[in-house]
Design a protein around this motif. Structure first.
Motif, PDB file in Angstrom:
ATOM      1  N   ARG A  39       0.736  -1.245   0.109  1.00 13.17           N
ATOM      2  CA  ARG A  39       0.133   0.113  -0.028  1.00 13.17           C
ATOM      3  C   ARG A  39       0.859   1.338   0.016  1.00 13.17           C
TER       4      ARG A  39
ATOM      5  N   LEU B 293      -6.021  -2.617   2.794  1.00 11.68           N
ATOM      6  CA  LEU B 293      -5.731  -1.959   1.493  1.00 11.68           C
ATOM      7  C   LEU B 293      -6.968  -1.014   1.541  1.00 11.68           C
ATOM      8  N   LEU B 294      -7.961  -1.207   2.001  1.00  7.92           N
ATOM      9  CA  LEU B 294      -9.329  -0.494   1.840  1.00  7.92           C
ATOM     10  C   LEU B 294      -9.719   0.352   2.975  1.00  7.92           C
TER      11      LEU B 294
ATOM     12  N   ARG C 296      -4.018   4.076   6.096  1.00  9.42           N
ATOM     13  CA  ARG C 296      -3.500   2.774   6.350  1.00  9.42           C
ATOM     14  C   ARG C 296      -3.154   2.341   7.604  1.00  9.42           C
TER      15      ARG C 296
ATOM     16  N   ASP D 229       0.175   6.764   0.244  1.00  9.78           N
ATOM     17  CA  ASP D 229      -0.273   5.453  -0.454  1.00  9.78           C
ATOM     18  C   ASP D 229       0.308   5.694  -1.961  1.00  9.78           C
TER      19      ASP D 229
ATOM     20  N   TRP E  28      -1.751   4.608  -7.628  1.00  8.76           N
ATOM     21  CA  TRP E  28      -2.971   3.948  -7.926  1.00  8.76           C
ATOM     22  C   TRP E  28      -3.820   3.869  -7.118  1.00  8.76           C
ATOM     23  N   LEU E  29      -3.645   3.610  -5.802  1.00  8.58           N
ATOM     24  CA  LEU E  29      -4.596   3.743  -4.640  1.00  8.58           C
ATOM     25  C   LEU E  29      -5.088   4.963  -4.159  1.00  8.58           C
TER      26      LEU E  29
ATOM     27  N   ARG F 204      -7.576   6.007  -6.849  1.00  9.70           N
ATOM     28  CA  ARG F 204      -8.926   5.533  -6.700  1.00  9.70           C
ATOM     29  C   ARG F 204      -9.539   5.850  -5.524  1.00  9.70           C
ATOM     30  N   ARG F 205      -8.924   6.198  -4.381  1.00  6.13           N
ATOM     31  CA  ARG F 205      -9.621   6.891  -3.367  1.00  6.13           C
ATOM     32  C   ARG F 205     -10.282   8.064  -3.678  1.00  6.13           C
TER      33      ARG F 205
ATOM     34  N   ASP G 238     -13.327   7.693  -5.605  1.00 10.35           N
ATOM     35  CA  ASP G 238     -14.419   7.297  -4.732  1.00 10.35           C
ATOM     36  C   ASP G 238     -14.938   8.230  -3.831  1.00 10.35           C
TER      37      ASP G 238
END
Length: 498
Positions: free
Chosen positions: A248, A350-351, A355, A479, A482-483, A486-487, A490
């Motif tokens: 992550r 990861l979600l 972290r 992070d 790519w993460l 994405r966050r 979202d």
């Protein structure tokens, strides 16, 4: 940023005071006048300017020494090895350390693995031999000495030193929260089980490994965790959270370095025994494969409940009774449930909105292993102690868990005494209730840790530290892109309809 994070870990800074920050301690402090006041002596005095001898660190170290001394006294009725009239159960002083000195042939000078199969991983076997064979040699020269007593006391001294070292590592990782380590130092589980087995060999090495990771010595951290895994298997599970968190944070090189050196250390320690004495070395794995449902586990509770409905004979068995008669299936199911739990922890890592800290995930993984394992020996509680302190240093739930462990410890010895005398001390349901309460409090701690992960503002450690004082290269790291992207997608509001 990394320099700043490291300085924050290494400097004591502004210390946490549980009488202010912890609701349970704050409420309990009312008995003696309430939380620590603003004009208390040396409140928040910077490191290096404390002139009193009894600093928080020294008090905690003194407390753990006191607890270990009391543990030695509690085990003293069993130290002579003359266990008559089931004294080891009536006085609650049984210890594998003394029993296995004779059962493993150390009293006859047998070398572990070479002359006798050992039911433990190799580093524990080495440890037993390193202390046991000199005691035997001394006994040959002086038949008047009690070899068992000498062996136990030598082990107790060494294991206690490792327990003190574990507290020292907790203090090193929590210099701004020294009173967190008092949870470990005063834990009833430590008082009751510290030298029941050789678990502190693995615990101490794992604590040094976590400290090395926090100080960014990745190769050394891997070596120490690999050695810990060569003593007891569970420290190897800590590498999983390190790897997922590094994924992550985009710090895979550090995690792979630790993983690689851990495997090298593990293989290097095992090979000298596994090659020439393969059959004796393999005894540990055979025993764990063949063992049926053991005392106090989830499976034991289920088998007891099955027995209230079914006779247990073929054709009239509940699912847990059937599993106890089909050990390979029990093994696969236990492994599968633990694997699913690990996948869930990885997904959480990861979600989660932020972290998680390394200690939080480490606690969840080891707790999941115990919850779904078919074996949960009384001293396995020691595995969770340092991880619980690092993951969630809150006194209320911790004390509830320790009370449940005291109840289980007492009920377990009642069961052992009943089995030895063929006269039940109390109905088996009492022991099952104690086991259920122990299991329930561990599950409760897991739920609270998960809640702290999903709601980081509840995390007591992050109220004192900016991020993760145990994280090393993970501490303060953003992070991976790519993460993070994405966050951001979202979190972005949906466009209003035209």
């Amino acid at each position: 940023m990394s320099t700043q994070s490291t300085a924050g870990i290494d400097d004591a800074g502004s210390s946490d005071h549980p009488s202010r920050s912890d609701g349970f301690v704050r409420g309990a402090s009312e008995v003696i006048g309430g939380p620590l006041g603003d004009h208390a002596v040396a409140l928040d005095r910077p490191a290096g300017r404390e002139r009193r001898f009894w600093t928080a660190t020294r008090i905690v170290l003194a407390l753990v020494c006191l607890t270990l001394a009391l543990h030695w006294v509690q085990k003293s009725p069993c130290q002579d090895g003359a266990w008559q009239n089931n004294v080891q159960y009536t006085r609650l002083c049984y210890t594998d350390v003394l029993a296995l000195y004779y059962a493993e042939g150390l009293n006859e000078g047998k070398v572990p693995y070479r002359d006798h199969p050992v039911e433990y991983p190799v580093l524990t076997g080495y440890f037993m031999g390193a202390l046991g064979l000199p005691v035997h040699a001394l006994g040959v020269d002086d038949p008047q000495i009690n070899q068992g007593r000498w062996f136990y006391n030598l082990n107790a001294l060494t294991l206690s030193a490792l327990a003190v070292a574990t507290v020292a590592m907790i203090l090193a990782l929590r210099r701004r929260r020294p009173w967190d380590a008092a949870l470990f130092a005063l834990a009833p589980a430590l008082l009751l089980t510290a030298t029941v087995n050789w678990d502190f060999l693995a615990i101490g090495l794992a604590a040094f490994g976590l400290a090395a990771w926090a100080r960014r010595h990745h190769a050394l951290a891997g070596v120490l965790l690999g050695l810990a895994g060569a003593a007891k298997m569970w420290p190897l599970f800590l590498l999983g959270p390190i790897l997922v968190l590094a994924l992550r944070a985009g710090r895979l090189r550090a995690a792979l370095t630790a993983l690689g050196t851990a495997l090298v250390a593990l293989v290097a320690v095992n090979l000298p025994v596994a090659i020439p004495y393969r059959e004796n070395w393999n005894r540990f794995f055979e025993l764990n494969t063949e063992r049926p449902i053991d005392w106090g586990t989830l499976w034991y509770i289920g088998r007891y409940l099955d027995g209230k409905v079914n006779t247990g004979v073929p054709g009239d068995q509940g699912p847990f009774q059937w599993l106890n008669a089909n050990i390979p299936t029990l093994n696969y199911l236990s492994y599968a449930l633990f694997a699913l739990a690990c996948l869930g922890v990885a997904a959480l890592a990861l979600l989660a909105p932020r972290r998680p800290r390394l200690a939080q995930l480490a606690f969840l993984v080891v707790a999941a292993f115990l919850i779904f394992s078919k074996v949960w020996s009384q001293q396995f509680v020691l595995w969770l102690l340092p991880l619980a302190v690092l993951a969630r240093p809150r006194w209320g739930a911790f004390i509830a868990w320790q009370i449940a462990e005291i109840g289980y410890f007492t009920a377990f010895y009642g069961e052992l005494l009943g089995a030895a005398t063929s006269r039940p001390v109390f109905p088996e349901g009492v022991f099952v209730l104690a086991a259920t309460l122990r299991l329930g409090t561990v599950v409760l701690l897991c739920v609270l840790v998960i809640r702290d992960i999903l709601q980081p503002e509840r995390d007591a450690v992050r109220r004192t530290y900016a991020d993760d004082p145990d994280g090393g290269v993970l501490d303060g790291a953003p992070d991976v892109p790519w993460l993070a992207d994405r966050r951001a997608r979202d979190a972005a509001p949906e466009p209003a309809p035209a």
